[in-house]
Motif scaffolding. Structure first.
Motif, mmCIF file in Angstrom:
data_model
loop_
_atom_site.group_PDB
_atom_site.id
_atom_site.type_symbol
_atom_site.label_atom_id
_atom_site.label_comp_id
_atom_site.label_asym_id
_atom_site.label_seq_id
_atom_site.Cartn_x
_atom_site.Cartn_y
_atom_site.Cartn_z
ATOM 1 N N CYS A 55 -4.242 10.110 -0.984
ATOM 2 C CA CYS A 55 -2.761 9.265 -0.992
ATOM 3 C C CYS A 55 -1.936 9.699 0.557
ATOM 4 O O CYS A 55 -1.616 8.426 0.970
ATOM 5 C CB CYS A 55 -1.831 9.583 -2.047
ATOM 6 S SG CYS A 55 -2.677 9.014 -3.686
ATOM 7 N N PHE A 56 -1.947 10.686 0.734
ATOM 8 C CA PHE A 56 -1.170 11.111 1.896
ATOM 9 C C PHE A 56 -1.949 10.666 3.222
ATOM 10 O O PHE A 56 -1.152 10.138 4.112
ATOM 11 C CB PHE A 56 -0.820 12.521 2.005
ATOM 12 C CG PHE A 56 0.289 13.180 0.925
ATOM 13 C CD1 PHE A 56 1.172 12.359 0.732
ATOM 14 C CD2 PHE A 56 0.131 14.258 0.763
ATOM 15 C CE1 PHE A 56 2.186 12.775 -0.160
ATOM 16 C CE2 PHE A 56 1.133 14.926 -0.271
ATOM 17 C CZ PHE A 56 2.039 14.237 -0.701
ATOM 18 N N THR A 57 -3.034 10.701 3.378
ATOM 19 C CA THR A 57 -3.937 10.202 4.406
ATOM 20 C C THR A 57 -3.628 8.544 4.506
ATOM 21 O O THR A 57 -3.456 8.208 5.786
ATOM 22 C CB THR A 57 -5.366 10.570 4.173
ATOM 23 O OG1 THR A 57 -5.520 11.827 4.054
ATOM 24 C CG2 THR A 57 -6.230 9.998 5.440
ATOM 25 N N ARG A 63 -2.171 6.209 7.601
ATOM 26 C CA ARG A 63 -2.735 5.207 8.359
ATOM 27 C C ARG A 63 -1.811 3.851 8.384
ATOM 28 O O ARG A 63 -1.849 3.233 9.039
ATOM 29 C CB ARG A 63 -3.897 5.012 7.628
ATOM 30 C CG ARG A 63 -5.078 6.150 7.774
ATOM 31 C CD ARG A 63 -6.363 5.936 7.167
ATOM 32 N NE ARG A 63 -7.357 6.881 7.068
ATOM 33 C CZ ARG A 63 -8.353 7.125 6.429
ATOM 34 N NH1 ARG A 63 -8.589 6.260 5.568
ATOM 35 N NH2 ARG A 63 -9.245 8.159 6.865
ATOM 36 N N GLU A 64 -1.295 3.687 7.141
ATOM 37 C CA GLU A 64 -0.516 2.567 6.975
ATOM 38 C C GLU A 64 0.806 2.628 7.741
ATOM 39 O O GLU A 64 1.205 1.682 8.382
ATOM 40 C CB GLU A 64 0.020 2.376 5.445
ATOM 41 C CG GLU A 64 -1.180 2.029 4.538
ATOM 42 C CD GLU A 64 -1.944 0.671 4.905
ATOM 43 O OE1 GLU A 64 -1.451 -0.076 5.313
ATOM 44 O OE2 GLU A 64 -3.269 0.645 4.353
ATOM 45 N N LEU A 65 1.464 3.611 7.643
ATOM 46 C CA LEU A 65 2.898 4.098 8.460
ATOM 47 C C LEU A 65 2.349 3.674 10.255
ATOM 48 O O LEU A 65 3.368 3.146 10.861
ATOM 49 C CB LEU A 65 3.411 5.311 8.191
ATOM 50 C CG LEU A 65 3.875 5.516 6.820
ATOM 51 C CD1 LEU A 65 4.469 6.947 6.710
ATOM 52 C CD2 LEU A 65 5.259 4.636 6.576
ATOM 53 N N ASP A 66 1.234 4.117 10.410
ATOM 54 C CA ASP A 66 0.957 4.138 11.900
ATOM 55 C C ASP A 66 0.991 2.763 12.282
ATOM 56 O O ASP A 66 0.904 2.310 13.540
ATOM 57 C CB ASP A 66 -0.559 4.563 12.071
ATOM 58 C CG ASP A 66 -0.698 4.930 13.680
ATOM 59 O OD1 ASP A 66 0.113 5.571 14.299
ATOM 60 O OD2 ASP A 66 -1.925 4.629 14.027
ATOM 61 N N THR A 67 0.660 1.614 11.675
ATOM 62 C CA THR A 67 0.821 0.071 11.985
ATOM 63 C C THR A 67 2.187 -0.356 11.891
ATOM 64 O O THR A 67 2.304 -1.594 12.592
ATOM 65 C CB THR A 67 0.090 -0.611 10.983
ATOM 66 O OG1 THR A 67 0.762 -0.626 9.516
ATOM 67 C CG2 THR A 67 -1.325 0.174 10.760
ATOM 68 N N LEU A 68 3.379 0.419 11.654
ATOM 69 C CA LEU A 68 4.576 -0.183 11.624
ATOM 70 C C LEU A 68 5.282 0.285 12.781
ATOM 71 O O LEU A 68 5.154 1.610 13.400
ATOM 72 C CB LEU A 68 5.288 0.274 10.241
ATOM 73 C CG LEU A 68 4.673 -0.113 9.003
ATOM 74 C CD1 LEU A 68 5.360 0.498 7.823
ATOM 75 C CD2 LEU A 68 4.896 -1.960 8.834
ATOM 76 N N PRO A 69 6.398 -0.371 13.177
ATOM 77 C CA PRO A 69 7.134 -0.143 14.169
ATOM 78 C C PRO A 69 8.205 0.857 14.035
ATOM 79 O O PRO A 69 8.496 0.821 12.833
ATOM 80 C CB PRO A 69 7.794 -1.367 14.746
ATOM 81 C CG PRO A 69 7.843 -2.401 13.724
ATOM 82 C CD PRO A 69 6.608 -2.117 12.960
ATOM 83 N N GLY A 70 8.567 1.798 14.850
ATOM 84 C CA GLY A 70 9.766 2.659 14.585
ATOM 85 C C GLY A 70 9.330 3.766 13.405
ATOM 86 O O GLY A 70 10.373 4.110 12.705
ATOM 87 N N GLY A 71 8.180 4.006 13.092
ATOM 88 C CA GLY A 71 7.981 4.941 12.305
ATOM 89 C C GLY A 71 7.360 6.352 12.338
ATOM 90 O O GLY A 71 7.072 7.171 11.621
ATOM 91 N N MET A 85 0.691 -0.971 -0.059
ATOM 92 C CA MET A 85 0.042 0.037 0.020
ATOM 93 C C MET A 85 0.691 1.321 -0.043
ATOM 94 O O MET A 85 0.604 2.187 -0.864
ATOM 95 C CB MET A 85 -0.989 0.082 1.236
ATOM 96 C CG MET A 85 -1.905 -1.003 1.323
ATOM 97 S SD MET A 85 -3.033 -1.099 -0.246
ATOM 98 C CE MET A 85 -2.393 -2.483 -1.093
ATOM 99 N N LEU A 86 1.813 1.419 0.724
ATOM 100 C CA LEU A 86 2.789 2.445 0.736
ATOM 101 C C LEU A 86 3.356 2.675 -0.620
ATOM 102 O O LEU A 86 3.446 3.850 -1.133
ATOM 103 C CB LEU A 86 3.941 2.260 1.616
ATOM 104 C CG LEU A 86 3.623 2.151 3.342
ATOM 105 C CD1 LEU A 86 4.862 1.886 4.061
ATOM 106 C CD2 LEU A 86 3.056 3.558 3.723
ATOM 107 N N GLY A 87 3.756 1.625 -1.397
ATOM 108 C CA GLY A 87 4.498 1.669 -2.662
ATOM 109 C C GLY A 87 3.568 2.275 -3.543
ATOM 110 O O GLY A 87 3.687 3.223 -4.401
#
Length: 326
Positions: A242-244, A248-256, A161-163
């Motif tokens: 897209c930025f929103t 949201r996707e980044l919030d699910t990853l550690p250390g982001g 999703m990030l890509g």
């Protein structure tokens, strides 16, 4: 999740999105030309400008005509952003990550690449162009559908999703920049009757015409189109949307934390802009789009530094080991 796998999955999504967006851009441009009189200077060169590949195009082609641009954007393996190069890169990234992806996705991408390779070898002409482009678009849509319907909500899906969102935001800003400023000469009254067609083409390049009519419910006007494609939170290809989704996707990853801050900066920069003023000043709009593209680049760098750094470090270590004869 291994850094190498995360990076490959991220770029798999970017290359697939790039192939699809390029195919849509070419398709819309070819149909738009049919609506304009032959006396106009509207042509194919703007597609090369949108992709930011003028230098490499001029290295291999002497004319910016239909045949040259089609060959370059569709089937030239010397250009990394062509459809065939993008699909080849997507296929390779998927091949190395097949153990974390549904088998049907590999089969679809592999078959698409083989089919498109065969068509490229036979030559892309005005007769088979639509068939070629539609196959790319439909297959990429099919892959996205498979991802949505069969891939578990894991970090693999997150990096996909990030890509996709990074690439989509980048292409949207490129299309807005070139189409709004350079597609038609503003000092010629001969083009005034075709201004609406110009803005419709911008929307159709991003498959946003119908959604624009539903959300905006006004005739197609430049300021409204810009506001819709830059700041709308409901249309998936709008930059703000897209930025929103990236946040949201980044919030699910550690250390982001740094990457999330970069994404939120992008969104704030975008939503605080006075689009009506930008639409009245083409030079200001161009400068603003440049700033947004810098934001996108910095966001990508933050993602790479946070999660892909180990890949680059291992490559450097491997080169040092080889140079030392180890």
């Amino acid at each position: 999740m291994l850094s190498r796998v995360a990076e490959n999955v991220y770029w798999l999504a970017r290359y697939l999105e790039r192939a699809e967006d390029t195919a849509r851009l070419i398709s819309v441009n070819s149909h738009l030309l049919l609506d304009f009189p032959r006396a106009t200077r509207l042509g194919w060169a703007t597609l090369v400008t949108i992709t930011g590949s003028e230098d490499i195009f001029e290295k291999y082609y002497s004319e910016q005509d239909e045949a040259s641009v089609l060959s370059f954007l569709c089937g030239d393996r010397r250009y990394s952003g062509s459809i065939i190069s993008s699909l080849a890169a997507a296929r390779e990234n998927l091949r190395t990550t097949r153990d974390v992806m549904p088998r049907r996705i590999w089969e679809e991408v592999n078959q698409l690449y083989l089919t498109i390779s065969s068509q490229v070898e036979s030559g892309i002409t005005s007769r088979n162009r639509d068939t070629f482009l539609n196959r790319v678009i439909r297959s990429c849509e099919a892959v996205n559908g498979m991802i949505a319907g069969t891939l578990s909500y894991t970090q693999t899906r997150t990096f996909l999703m990030l890509g996709r969102q990074i690439e989509r935001a980048d292409m949207t800003t490129r299309i807005i920049d070139v189409r709004s400023a350079n597609l038609l000469p503003r000092n010629s009254d001969d083009f005034t009757p075709f201004e609406t067609l110009q803005w419709v083409s911008v929307l159709k390049s991003l498959t946003g015409f119908q959604m624009y009519r539903q959300h905006v419910r006004l005739r197609v006007r430049g300021p409204d189109v810009l506001r819709f494609l830059l700041q709308d939170q409901r249309f998936p290809r709008a930059v703000a949307c897209c930025f929103t989704r990236i946040s949201r996707e980044l919030d699910t990853l550690p250390g982001g934390a740094n990457a999330i801050a970069a994404a939120e900066h992008c969104l704030q920069h975008l939503t605080q802009a006075d689009v009506s003023l930008l639409a009245s000043e083409p030079e200001s709009l161009h400068a603003f789009i440049d700033d947004i593209q810098v934001d996108i680049s910095q966001l990508h760098n933050q993602i790479a530094d946070t999660w892909f750094r180990l890949v680059e470090e291992s490559r450097v270590l491997a080169k040092l080991t080889q140079s030392q004869g180890g």
